[in-house]
Design an enzyme around this catalytic site. Sequence first.
Site, short mmCIF file in Angstrom:
data_model
loop_
_atom_site.label_atom_id
_atom_site.label_comp_id
_atom_site.label_asym_id
_atom_site.label_seq_id
_atom_site.Cartn_x
_atom_site.Cartn_y
_atom_site.Cartn_z
N THR A 275 0.42 -1.39 0.29
CA THR A 275 -0.34 0.00 0.12
C THR A 275 0.77 1.35 0.57
O THR A 275 0.53 2.43 -0.58
CB THR A 275 -1.20 0.07 1.36
N ASN B 9 -5.16 -9.86 -7.69
CA ASN B 9 -5.07 -10.55 -5.86
C ASN B 9 -6.47 -11.59 -5.82
O ASN B 9 -6.40 -12.51 -4.83
CB ASN B 9 -5.68 -9.69 -4.47
N GLN C 227 1.46 -9.21 -5.87
CA GLN C 227 1.26 -10.82 -5.82
C GLN C 227 1.67 -11.30 -6.89
O GLN C 227 1.66 -13.11 -7.23
CB GLN C 227 -0.64 -10.53 -6.50
N SER D 205 5.50 -6.70 -1.72
CA SER D 205 4.88 -6.44 -0.28
C SER D 205 5.57 -8.52 0.86
O SER D 205 5.39 -9.20 0.13
CB SER D 205 3.36 -6.86 0.09
N HIS E 120 5.45 -9.73 2.89
CA HIS E 120 3.86 -10.77 3.25
C HIS E 120 3.36 -11.40 2.59
O HIS E 120 2.60 -12.82 2.55
CB HIS E 120 3.02 -10.67 4.58
N THR F 18 12.88 5.41 10.84
CA THR F 18 14.03 4.61 11.16
C THR F 18 14.41 3.62 10.22
O THR F 18 13.08 2.46 10.18
CB THR F 18 14.23 4.65 12.07
N CYS G 77 -9.66 -7.02 2.50
CA CYS G 77 -9.68 -6.43 2.40
C CYS G 77 -10.95 -5.34 2.21
O CYS G 77 -11.52 -4.98 2.93
CB CYS G 77 -8.49 -5.18 1.78
#
Lengths: 399, 381
Positions: free
Chosen positions: B70, B149, B179, B199, B201, B237, B325
């Site tokens: 995102t 997705n 994806q 992404s 994950h 950071t 989502c």
Amino acid sequence: MPLPHDRILLARIGEISLKGLNRGDFEGKLAANLQRRLKSLGDLRVVRSQSILRIEPSDPDHFDFEEAIRRTTFVFGIVSVNPARSFGGGMPEILAQSVDHMAGVLADGRPRTFKVESRRSDKRFPLESPAISRDVGAALLQAYPDQLTVDVKHPDVTLRVEVRDTHLIFDRTVRGHRGLPVGTAGKALLLLSGGIDSPVAGYMMASRGLELECVHFQSMPFTSERALEKVMDLAGKLSLYTGRLQVHVVPFAGIQTMLRDRIPEDMLTLLTRRAMMRVAERIARQRGCKALVTGESLGQVASQTLHALAVTDAVVDMPVFRPLIGLDKDATIEVARRIDTFETSIQPYEDCCTVFVAKHPKTRPHRSDCDALEKDLPLAGLIEEALLGLVTRKVALEP
Amino acid sequence: MVYFDNAATTPPFPETVDAVATAMRDLFGNPASPHRAGFDAERAVKDAKERLARQLGVLPEELIFTSGGTESINTVLSGHLAANPRLPARIVSTGAEHPAVLRTLERLASRGVETVLVGVDRQGTVCLDELERALGTPTSLVSLLHVNNETGAVQPMDEIASLLRRVAPETALHLDCVQSFGKVPLALHRWGVRFASFSAHKFHGPKGIGLLYAAKGSRLEPLLLGGGQQGGMRSGTENPPGVLGMAAAAGVFVRRHDEYLEKTAAIRRILLDGLARIDRVPVAVLSPPAGLPAILNVSFAGVKPQTLVNALSERGFFVSTVSACSAKRNLTSHVLLAMGIPEAVASSALRISTSVLNETAEAEAFLSALSESLALILPRR
């Protein structure tokens, strides 16, 4: 340096001050409820004094008065709360404390209109109320000539002076939720669905002094785990008024699917309601609850017509309280918004009442038809099974 | 427990967990700190970035660590025009994108950027003639979802790339690879991809970490301002546990690529066979046959998908209604509707998505749990 004084909260008691001989019990319960809701904020005393409870923190400099005010207004039986200064002495002290108190109100330097209202509970005090108001007003005008002007009709600030054995001064009143102290009217079981109505019904009955427990009918897989979580969230919101709540979660899909498979569609909702009432009554008796509470409103849906309610009530032998019976939906929503359950209620998860819905349910059912349909159903066994699967969860958003 | 919701997120590889734990324990220094503890963390992050860059065939300096897909998408869509104000204020995308794209485009549209959403066909493939027409007007950016997705539809990138080269060589291409990384061939250079979002994950890495690829020479306005980390492109950071976890996951995922293809294809065959045998209720497979084998979108006529998800969940099988989502909001999938699938069918859609960590035996078990669930849910009259 401000003059030495005690910083306390005054919690005003409403209709319970009229309760004649029971008044001591009511006030005692209210003080205990208040004590329980406030104790995590720090050491404090709740002292009864005429129709007022004085909340006296031991360490006012490290006491969160705003949070205490908020919590106090949520306790049923409290009409309003005033953050106040409390002190002893005579008229010179009253004048000096009034001027000192007003310094805080005027701290931003802006001009304001004001008036003074006095009450003399201690009739031995030499001045009568109008004289006290007049003298305090004069002292304030003298102390803050550039900031204060008198306006007795629509003042920005109303300084209230109460002359008692220890005097009180305050200018702020926060409204409470009124009602009667929870626990003074016995205990009832609330049928909590997850919709808009039942939390409001629970709130209303708790405000009449009822202690509540809740029953929720869960229809996994037709309802999801999140739907149950939503019900727990609602119970949490309700617990802000009622104190800790127990929610008895009954697995109900077995009864629902049996009915779905065996009952004409137009009678389904009604017989489902009857089964719920039977289960609820069983739990109520086990838990010492003397009544059931539901969020039904006359004519709102097919199962809430007069005929349908009569047929539903026929299966239980205890009072069924329906505080929303004469409210329209907008009025209910207004309360739901005020007690902050609305946004949770409208989260779009299925609840047990919307799982199997007929297109044209019967609105004028007959009791004999229901009895006849139920005669050959394995209801008793499934109700026992549901009660065996009951899980009780305790919910409390605040200590 | 059988986890068939890998399009929502994937379980971390053991190697991911180890890398995260090691980094948390041994590399707690702030990579920007001027001492050894900081330097060690910085070097580990740099090394991880180099490994990721090699896997993507890009330069390390072209990669920016973000909090995930995102953020990468938001940075590109909002940051490209902001950094290049003289480009035409016009962005082209499709109606079947992830909400991260659609919602960002809505905001840009409300601020005066012209946004054009071209259609997709019944297979979920972007309509090339529509895309060509849309690019007839000067456009700064095209944003495309590489692998959908919800359906697994894969965009024909070779064709799209040559179309772009032909009709809009100046237009930058952003590819949403959330994806697709490690699952289908990725040729960022050959396709002329200027920006790409990733992404961790979704490939067995940690949540909260992702990548933004920005081709050398491209300019973006950063989304986050602050200490100027990552060359000022992404302040905040740096996150050594996330970065090292992501790099470890990517390494394992790429190494197990053949196994991934075999397993997900075999499971898909078993599932499709089993679904074809269901006779209680009409079943429609909505995923395109040529799509990603790991994502299977199926509609069970008249069955509320959430009920099916609940029943399967009770039995320890985890699948999803549409995408995670929108699942919490009970919306009919905009992707399926964009594909022209009737609302009645689209609103009964279930998504089964698999990974390299699934086994074919799980597919068999899933099929029996599915028929058990359907038997429970459907009326017996």
